[in-house]
Design an enzyme around this catalytic site. Sequence first.
Site, short mmCIF file in Angstrom:
data_model
loop_
_atom_site.label_atom_id
_atom_site.label_comp_id
_atom_site.label_asym_id
_atom_site.label_seq_id
_atom_site.Cartn_x
_atom_site.Cartn_y
_atom_site.Cartn_z
N HIS A 301 0.83 -1.21 0.00
CA HIS A 301 0.00 0.00 0.00
C HIS A 301 0.87 1.26 0.00
O HIS A 301 0.55 2.24 -0.69
CB HIS A 301 -0.92 0.00 1.23
CG HIS A 301 -2.08 -0.94 1.10
ND1 HIS A 301 -1.94 -2.31 1.16
CD2 HIS A 301 -3.41 -0.71 0.92
CE1 HIS A 301 -3.13 -2.88 1.04
NE2 HIS A 301 -4.04 -1.94 0.90
N HIS A 344 1.05 -3.15 9.42
CA HIS A 344 2.46 -3.31 9.05
C HIS A 344 3.33 -2.76 10.16
O HIS A 344 2.91 -1.89 10.94
CB HIS A 344 2.76 -2.55 7.74
CG HIS A 344 2.39 -3.29 6.51
ND1 HIS A 344 3.15 -4.30 5.97
CD2 HIS A 344 1.31 -3.17 5.69
CE1 HIS A 344 2.57 -4.76 4.87
NE2 HIS A 344 1.45 -4.09 4.68
N ASP A 348 8.45 -1.79 7.65
CA ASP A 348 7.83 -2.14 6.37
C ASP A 348 7.50 -0.89 5.56
O ASP A 348 7.76 -0.80 4.36
CB ASP A 348 6.54 -2.93 6.59
CG ASP A 348 6.77 -4.19 7.40
OD1 ASP A 348 7.94 -4.62 7.47
OD2 ASP A 348 5.79 -4.73 7.94
#
Length: 516
Positions: A301, A344, A348
């Site tokens: 994302h 996350h 990340d």
Amino acid sequence: MDMDIIKWSNKEVLELLHKEKISSFITDICKVQDIDGQCLLSFVDRDFYEYPFDQLKLGERKRFILLVKKLQRNNRNAMFELGLCEDQTLNNSATNINFVGTNLSHLSYKLHKQLQNELNARNAESLSNFPPEAKASRLKPEIWKTAIALGYLFLVTWVTAVVMVIVHDKVPDMKKYPPLPDLFLDNVPHIPWAFDMCEITGSFLMAIWLAVLFFHKHRFIILRRFFALAGTVFLLRCFTMLITSLSVPGSHLKCEPRFYPPADDLTVWGRRLRQAYDIWSGAGMSVRGVRTCGDYMFSGHTVALTLLNFFITEYTSRSLYLLHILTWVMNMFGIFFILAAHEHYSIDVFIAFYITSRLFLYYHTLSNNQALMQTDSSRTRIWFPLLSFFESEVDGIVPNEYEGPVEIVSNLKQWLIQLVIDVKNTSVGTKLQESAVMGEFSVVRLVDGIKRNLSLIEEYKSSRQRLMTLDKNVQAGFLEEFSDSDLGRRNIADLTGDTPFREFSNPPSPIMKKNI
């Protein structure tokens, strides 16, 4: 004349432009921008290349520059009166066009003289290698390359979906491996709706990007760059997901390996591919019902948000700073929502932003300076094969030029017409034409053959009808010439002699009857 030009109004400037046969496009700009005599004297070289004169053709721009320079040279006293130069005997440094197309009016006189001396000391040939604008000289759409880039992205996203299924099946046990310590996650409470807000933010960025693509003149070039970069980043993500399996970042996530009932390997992989298709068709978005675990390093994302942000800011005008601020804010808020949802780890997101931004900058730096790296092109082909292939026909910076809806429709028609012409001119088109001609010739021959056969059938039928008529006429002649007793004693074949029946196509005449 020196003081008269200061009093010139916009009308008098327009009359001068019309008298000097300057382009009507420049005249309209001066009319809209209310350019008067003082404005002409205060022109600096960057004004000729920035809005609203950035769309001028080369000839139009050069003629306009020469006219303004002539006015400035002939009106030194007026320029001194306006404070545009410090000394009437010196050239105005603000209006001297240098080799890079920038003006030096903001520098002090001493610094400018120093730079001017350094420039004059250089070789004139080396100066000519730096054009006023570093724009690309050839910008071919090369739609077929864009199609290849799209296929590359589809392939990589499918591989990513398969890898996400694999890493989900090997996610560490949450009881045995608790969430890792994280500076952000340990201090920010979990927000359940935050991840959906992240995806909504990404959807808004995607809508802005599609609008930019629709109006950008070089949409196919920047589109294949987007596909190439997105595919490469997600391909790297496949490796990082497979190499190390991180523990689940939050206890609210219900993640556990999937166990398949006893079956052969083909059946298990069939189910995995079905799950991969669900992830791929849903674009990995939770708002579309996709839930995955184990795909943490690094955040997909964040990659999508950062790519959209960078492409929007790169391929829109620098004057749209409000739009650029908005996209950066949306990018940062999207990252915050990812972390607030505890989907996350912080590492990340950080790694995803760093890799995406660096790849974007590396790719564009190399593509914008290919002419300077021709001597090292072999190494570029080895380490950046996609760039060498996709950017082989782009030799400079892609300018941000836009088209209106009417121009887009017109260009689309021209492209379709040109495509038809190119197909006809290619060997494939020639072979298709030859095949069409041969097919048409074969059809004509087939029709002719059918017509001939039909005519033969009709001729046979008419001949048979004539023979039957002849038969009847001959028999009628016999009945008229001979009596019943003679007909009974003699055979009709004997009466005919050597004259064949097939020679008669009409009823026999009385003389012929008599001969018979």
